[in-house]
Design a protein around this motif. Structure first.
Motif, PDB file in Angstrom:
ATOM      1  N   ALA A 209       0.842  -1.203   0.000  1.00 57.98           N
ATOM      2  CA  ALA A 209       0.000   0.000   0.000  1.00 57.98           C
ATOM      3  C   ALA A 209       0.877   1.253   0.000  1.00 57.98           C
ATOM      4  CB  ALA A 209      -0.903  -0.014   1.225  1.00 57.98           C
ATOM      5  N   ILE A 210       1.960   1.192   0.766  1.00 60.25           N
ATOM      6  CA  ILE A 210       2.857   2.345   0.844  1.00 60.25           C
ATOM      7  C   ILE A 210       3.580   2.556  -0.486  1.00 60.25           C
ATOM      8  CG2 ILE A 210       5.049   3.078   1.880  1.00 60.25           C
ATOM      9  CD1 ILE A 210       3.852   1.775   4.500  1.00 60.25           C
ATOM     10  N   ALA A 211       4.005   1.448  -1.075  1.00 61.70           N
ATOM     11  CA  ALA A 211       4.719   1.549  -2.356  1.00 61.70           C
ATOM     12  C   ALA A 211       3.813   2.191  -3.413  1.00 61.70           C
ATOM     13  CB  ALA A 211       5.164   0.165  -2.807  1.00 61.70           C
ATOM     14  N   GLN A 212       2.509   1.893  -3.326  1.00 58.07           N
ATOM     15  CA  GLN A 212       1.587   2.430  -4.328  1.00 58.07           C
ATOM     16  C   GLN A 212       1.275   3.902  -4.085  1.00 58.07           C
ATOM     17  OE1 GLN A 212      -1.358  -0.588  -3.651  1.00 58.07           O
ATOM     18  NE2 GLN A 212      -0.717  -1.796  -5.431  1.00 58.07           N
ATOM     19  N   ARG A 213       1.227   4.284  -2.800  1.00 58.44           N
ATOM     20  CA  ARG A 213       0.893   5.685  -2.496  1.00 58.44           C
ATOM     21  C   ARG A 213       1.784   6.195  -1.370  1.00 58.44           C
ATOM     22  NH1 ARG A 213      -4.295   4.961  -0.427  1.00 58.44           N
ATOM     23  NH2 ARG A 213      -4.618   7.184  -0.297  1.00 58.44           N
ATOM     24  N   PRO A 214       3.045   6.374  -1.645  1.00 59.12           N
ATOM     25  CA  PRO A 214       3.953   6.791  -0.561  1.00 59.12           C
ATOM     26  C   PRO A 214       3.491   8.124   0.051  1.00 59.12           C
ATOM     27  CG  PRO A 214       5.172   6.253  -2.567  1.00 59.12           C
ATOM     28  CD  PRO A 214       3.727   6.270  -2.936  1.00 59.12           C
ATOM     29  N   GLY A 215       3.458   8.160   1.359  1.00 57.10           N
ATOM     30  CA  GLY A 215       3.103   9.403   2.046  1.00 57.10           C
ATOM     31  C   GLY A 215       1.617   9.675   2.102  1.00 57.10           C
TER      32      GLY A 215
ATOM     33  N   ALA B 193       8.236   1.663  -6.131  1.00 59.26           N
ATOM     34  CA  ALA B 193       8.045   3.103  -6.319  1.00 59.26           C
ATOM     35  C   ALA B 193       8.859   3.597  -7.512  1.00 59.26           C
ATOM     36  CB  ALA B 193       8.446   3.840  -5.049  1.00 59.26           C
ATOM     37  N   ARG B 194      10.012   3.013  -7.676  1.00 56.72           N
ATOM     38  CA  ARG B 194      10.858   3.397  -8.797  1.00 56.72           C
ATOM     39  C   ARG B 194      10.261   2.911 -10.114  1.00 56.72           C
ATOM     40  NH1 ARG B 194      16.003   0.079  -9.186  1.00 56.72           N
ATOM     41  NH2 ARG B 194      14.742  -1.154 -10.581  1.00 56.72           N
ATOM     42  N   THR B 195       9.895   1.622 -10.145  1.00 57.56           N
ATOM     43  CA  THR B 195       9.395   1.040 -11.388  1.00 57.56           C
ATOM     44  C   THR B 195       8.113   1.717 -11.847  1.00 57.56           C
ATOM     45  OG1 THR B 195      10.320  -1.041 -10.665  1.00 57.56           O
ATOM     46  CG2 THR B 195       8.756  -1.155 -12.483  1.00 57.56           C
ATOM     47  N   TYR B 196       7.203   1.948 -10.909  1.00 55.83           N
ATOM     48  CA  TYR B 196       5.911   2.516 -11.307  1.00 55.83           C
ATOM     49  C   TYR B 196       5.849   4.025 -11.116  1.00 55.83           C
ATOM     50  CZ  TYR B 196       4.675  -2.359 -11.566  1.00 55.83           C
ATOM     51  OH  TYR B 196       4.658  -3.685 -11.903  1.00 55.83           O
ATOM     52  N   GLY B 197       6.962   4.591 -10.715  1.00 53.67           N
ATOM     53  CA  GLY B 197       7.021   6.048 -10.601  1.00 53.67           C
ATOM     54  C   GLY B 197       6.015   6.638  -9.618  1.00 53.67           C
ATOM     55  N   THR B 198       5.777   5.947  -8.499  1.00 52.58           N
ATOM     56  CA  THR B 198       4.782   6.470  -7.563  1.00 52.58           C
ATOM     57  C   THR B 198       5.343   7.607  -6.704  1.00 52.58           C
ATOM     58  OG1 THR B 198       5.351   4.757  -5.963  1.00 52.58           O
ATOM     59  CG2 THR B 198       3.496   4.296  -7.425  1.00 52.58           C
ATOM     60  N   THR B 199       6.631   7.762  -6.725  1.00 53.21           N
ATOM     61  CA  THR B 199       7.233   8.917  -6.057  1.00 53.21           C
ATOM     62  C   THR B 199       8.582   9.187  -6.693  1.00 53.21           C
ATOM     63  OG1 THR B 199       7.583   9.923  -3.904  1.00 53.21           O
ATOM     64  CG2 THR B 199       8.492   7.735  -4.203  1.00 53.21           C
TER      65      THR B 199
ATOM     66  N   TYR C  61      18.591  14.988   3.038  1.00 55.75           N
ATOM     67  CA  TYR C  61      17.569  14.043   3.480  1.00 55.75           C
ATOM     68  C   TYR C  61      16.185  14.681   3.529  1.00 55.75           C
ATOM     69  CZ  TYR C  61      21.202  10.742   4.030  1.00 55.75           C
ATOM     70  OH  TYR C  61      22.233   9.899   3.741  1.00 55.75           O
ATOM     71  N   ARG C  62      16.162  15.999   3.742  1.00 53.91           N
ATOM     72  CA  ARG C  62      14.861  16.673   3.761  1.00 53.91           C
ATOM     73  C   ARG C  62      14.252  16.771   2.365  1.00 53.91           C
ATOM     74  NH1 ARG C  62      15.095  21.259   8.475  1.00 53.91           N
ATOM     75  NH2 ARG C  62      15.644  19.796  10.106  1.00 53.91           N
ATOM     76  N   GLN C  63      15.058  16.529   1.379  1.00 50.61           N
ATOM     77  CA  GLN C  63      14.521  16.605   0.028  1.00 50.61           C
ATOM     78  C   GLN C  63      13.996  15.271  -0.498  1.00 50.61           C
ATOM     79  OE1 GLN C  63      16.985  18.522  -2.785  1.00 50.61           O
ATOM     80  NE2 GLN C  63      17.078  20.422  -1.635  1.00 50.61           N
ATOM     81  N   THR C  64      14.020  14.268   0.340  1.00 50.83           N
ATOM     82  CA  THR C  64      13.558  12.973  -0.161  1.00 50.83           C
ATOM     83  C   THR C  64      12.035  12.873  -0.060  1.00 50.83           C
ATOM     84  OG1 THR C  64      13.873  12.016   2.012  1.00 50.83           O
ATOM     85  CG2 THR C  64      15.662  11.743   0.466  1.00 50.83           C
ATOM     86  N   ASP C  65      11.464  12.062  -0.921  1.00 50.19           N
ATOM     87  CA  ASP C  65      10.025  11.812  -0.868  1.00 50.19           C
ATOM     88  C   ASP C  65       9.750  10.499  -0.146  1.00 50.19           C
ATOM     89  OD1 ASP C  65       9.186  14.044  -2.490  1.00 50.19           O
ATOM     90  OD2 ASP C  65      10.225  13.012  -4.124  1.00 50.19           O
TER      91      ASP C  65
ATOM     92  N   ASN D  20       4.149  15.221   4.676  1.00 56.78           N
ATOM     93  CA  ASN D  20       3.613  13.968   4.114  1.00 56.78           C
ATOM     94  C   ASN D  20       4.589  13.211   3.230  1.00 56.78           C
ATOM     95  OD1 ASN D  20       1.191  14.202   5.409  1.00 56.78           O
ATOM     96  ND2 ASN D  20       0.276  15.367   3.720  1.00 56.78           N
ATOM     97  N   LYS D  21       5.840  13.286   3.576  1.00 52.54           N
ATOM     98  CA  LYS D  21       6.814  12.455   2.874  1.00 52.54           C
ATOM     99  C   LYS D  21       6.889  11.134   3.625  1.00 52.54           C
ATOM    100  CE  LYS D  21       7.803  15.806   0.134  1.00 52.54           C
ATOM    101  NZ  LYS D  21       7.251  15.772  -1.234  1.00 52.54           N
ATOM    102  N   GLN D  22       7.091  10.082   2.883  1.00 53.54           N
ATOM    103  CA  GLN D  22       7.016   8.756   3.506  1.00 53.54           C
ATOM    104  C   GLN D  22       8.325   8.361   4.204  1.00 53.54           C
ATOM    105  OE1 GLN D  22       4.188   6.462   3.357  1.00 53.54           O
ATOM    106  NE2 GLN D  22       5.392   5.525   4.995  1.00 53.54           N
ATOM    107  N   VAL D  23       8.202   7.878   5.410  1.00 55.73           N
ATOM    108  CA  VAL D  23       9.373   7.337   6.114  1.00 55.73           C
ATOM    109  C   VAL D  23       9.102   5.859   6.421  1.00 55.73           C
ATOM    110  CG1 VAL D  23      10.851   7.507   8.144  1.00 55.73           C
ATOM    111  CG2 VAL D  23       9.855   9.580   7.175  1.00 55.73           C
ATOM    112  N   VAL D  24      10.068   5.029   6.087  1.00 59.51           N
ATOM    113  CA  VAL D  24       9.947   3.593   6.355  1.00 59.51           C
ATOM    114  C   VAL D  24      11.162   3.163   7.173  1.00 59.51           C
ATOM    115  CG1 VAL D  24       9.868   1.294   5.306  1.00 59.51           C
ATOM    116  CG2 VAL D  24       8.635   3.180   4.227  1.00 59.51           C
ATOM    117  N   LEU D  25      10.912   2.386   8.211  1.00 60.29           N
ATOM    118  CA  LEU D  25      12.013   1.981   9.094  1.00 60.29           C
ATOM    119  C   LEU D  25      11.988   0.479   9.320  1.00 60.29           C
ATOM    120  CD1 LEU D  25      11.040   4.678  11.737  1.00 60.29           C
ATOM    121  CD2 LEU D  25      12.946   4.897  10.144  1.00 60.29           C
ATOM    122  N   CYS D  26      13.141  -0.071   9.617  1.00 62.88           N
ATOM    123  CA  CYS D  26      13.221  -1.491   9.993  1.00 62.88           C
ATOM    124  C   CYS D  26      13.998  -1.604  11.285  1.00 62.88           C
ATOM    125  CB  CYS D  26      14.059  -2.286   9.008  1.00 62.88           C
ATOM    126  SG  CYS D  26      13.293  -2.607   7.494  1.00 62.88           S
TER     127      CYS D  26
END
Ligand code: ADP
Ligand code: MG
Length: 482
Positions: free
Chosen positions: A167-173, A201-207, A238-242, A273-279
């Motif tokens: 879901a995130i990959a399709q609509r990041p943020g 996100a890269r392949t489908y250009g979602t962000t 880093y603030r410029q990332t989506d 509303n930029k997406q952050v993902v953590l592990c």
């Protein structure tokens, strides 16, 4: 020659993997590509291609000696290690543009870099470690192309993490999963999933601007930016990332300054509303040395865990891997491997890779006997892979009962007998406590476990037929272990 350089490099990697942590190995060594191994008279030179200049500095700073010693050891004489940077034009691209692999690459600020000439230069590594060049280097962590949703097998163990990731990959943020944190033990697919988000996100250009890196890399870059007086530059990047993905955030533990910097970047991204993902390798609350305010931010969005896969998922993963390698592996071998390696998907894959390698080297067909032979020591090294449920199943099989009845309350003689044997063997073959074993046998307490063990031991002393029975079961368990 190419097979020589590849096999020399494979041996070097093998040796390095025993010297450095798994994460360091994955980050700094796996992405390297051997190019050539040249010999002129007494001189041997191994040329390695690095994904970026950052690698050169990092390797030079941290692993120069290790690499030299390893290569010398493998080649068997003094060798030179030379590096070249992968053929990408770093300086021509505008700042912060995504490179061809879709990962945002920040361009070094030094005006002295001009692309094509630099690209072709070969960077000689001095034989002894030397001080790092004072220069700011930027993160560029290549994604594994194979880490996609298509190659990720879904099971009960990872369903939530996978569907949230998609879901995130399709609509990041744009989902409420921000930040999104995946946590769970080593080798259970966290990195695969978060890189699948980036790849998707890269392949489908979602962000647009995607950055994936580990918290260790983030920390190293931060430290470097402090040294080089360019923190503003660092944060700005880093603030410029989506879509910012930080792997293994447990390594932020105890690094206060880095945490503070990350905290501000995080807030800024989140607000916009930029997406952050953590592990992380454990639930956020259990990560030691992380400031409360950052911890609470980690839990704002969604946390999903990945657990050890069940048998069915393990088999599906193996089948998928086998199919991708184009090799045919009989079901009974898939079953054998999946039964025995249960805690970690990386190990599961490792077993299959080893089977393939041995089969190729010895020109053998992969069947059950071959799998026993090829994987023997791998399984022996991991005695904990034998779990109470395996023992229950094997004892139940032996007495033609079901594992469920063994754990039930019934006091029928044959069931009590099987239950006691299973408890006795569970105590012998696993490292679990009496309490744990008791619980596993239908919620009994530790005194029942002690009683069962005493009963079995006493009977074995006086009833030779019973002693033989237990020995036979023990042997079948040993057969699984070895
Ligand atoms: P972690 O980051 O949790 O330590 P990784 O993502 O590095 O684990 O996974 C280890 C290996 O197992 C990788 O090669 C990955 O592709 C594979 N893997 C993990 N989970 C799955 C899955 N559900 N389906 C297919 N492969 C998987
Ligand atoms: Mg990982």
């Amino acid at each position: 020659m190419s097979s020589t350089v590849n096999s020399v490099w494979a041996r070097c990697l093998d040796s390095v993997s025993r010297e450095v942590s798994g994460i360091a190995f994955q980050t700094w060594f796996q992405p390297l590509q051997p190019v050539s191994l040249k010999q002129e008279g007494d001189r041997v030179e191994l040329l390695i291609e690095l994904p970026s200049r950052f690698y050169h500095e990092w390797l030079d700073q941290h692993y120069n000696k290790l690499l030299h010693d390893t290569v010398n050891g493998v080649v068997g004489r003094a060798a030179t290690v030379a590096y070249r940077i992968a053929d990408r034009d770093e300086s021509q691209a505008p700042r912060h543009e995504a490179d061809e692999s879709g990962i945002v690459r920040r361009l070094p600020p030094s005006p002295g870099r001009n692309g094509s000439k630099k690209r072709q230069e070969r960077l000689q590594v001095s034989p002894e470690p030397r001080p790092v060049p004072v220069q700011y280097a930027y993160s560029e962590h290549p994604l594994q192309k194979s880490y996609t949703f298509e190659t990720f097998i879904e099971g009960d163990c990872n369903r939530l993490a996978r569907s949230a990731s998609l879901a995130i990959a399709q609509r990041p943020g744009q989902t409420s999963f921000n930040p999104f944190m995946i946590y769970g033990g080593v080798g259970l697919g966290k990195t695969h999933l978060v890189q699948a988000i980036a790849n998707y996100a890269r392949t489908y250009g979602t962000t647009e601007k995607i950055v994936y890196l580990s918290s260790e890399q983030f920390t190293a870059e931060f430290v470097r930016s402090v040294k080089n007086h360019c923190i503003a530059d660092f944060t700005q990047y880093y603030r410029q990332t989506d879509l910012l993905i930080v792997d293994d955030v447990q390594f932020f533990g105890g690094k206060e300054k880095t945490q503070e910097e990350f905290f501000h970047i995080f807030n800024d991204l989140h607000q916009r509303n930029k997406q952050v993902v953590l592990c992380a390798d454990r639930p956020p609350r259990e990560i030691a040395g992380i400031e409360e305010r950052l911890l609470s931010r980690f839990q704002w969005g969604l946390s999903a865990d990945v657990q050890a896969p069940d048998l069915e998922t393990r088999m599906a993963i193996l089948r998928n891997k086998a199919a991708m390698s184009g090799l045919s592996v009989p079901d009974e071998v898939i079953d054998f491997v999946a039964q025995r390696i249960r805690s970690n998907i990386r190990e599961l894959e490792g077993a299959l890779t080893r089977l393939f390698a041995h089969a190729r080297l010895q020109n053998r067909t992969i069947d059950l006997a071959f799998a026993y032979e090829a994987l023997g020591d791998l399984l022996q090294e991991s005695p904990t892979h034998l779990e109470i449920e395996d023992i229950q199943r094997m004892v139940a099989d032996y007495y033609h009962l079901s594992p469920a009845i063994i754990c039930s309350r019934t006091r029928k003689r044959d069931v009590v007998n099987a239950r006691q044997v299973a408890i006795y063997l569970a105590k012998q073959f696993t490292t679990h406590t009496l309490e744990y074993i008791g619980k596993y046998f239908g919620g009994r307490d530790h005194s029942t476990v002690i009683h069962s063990c005493t009963m079995v031991e006493n009977r074995m002393d006086v009833e030779s037929a019973f002693a033989d029975e237990v020995t036979r079961i023990r042997r079948s368990i040993n057969g699984v272990k070895s």
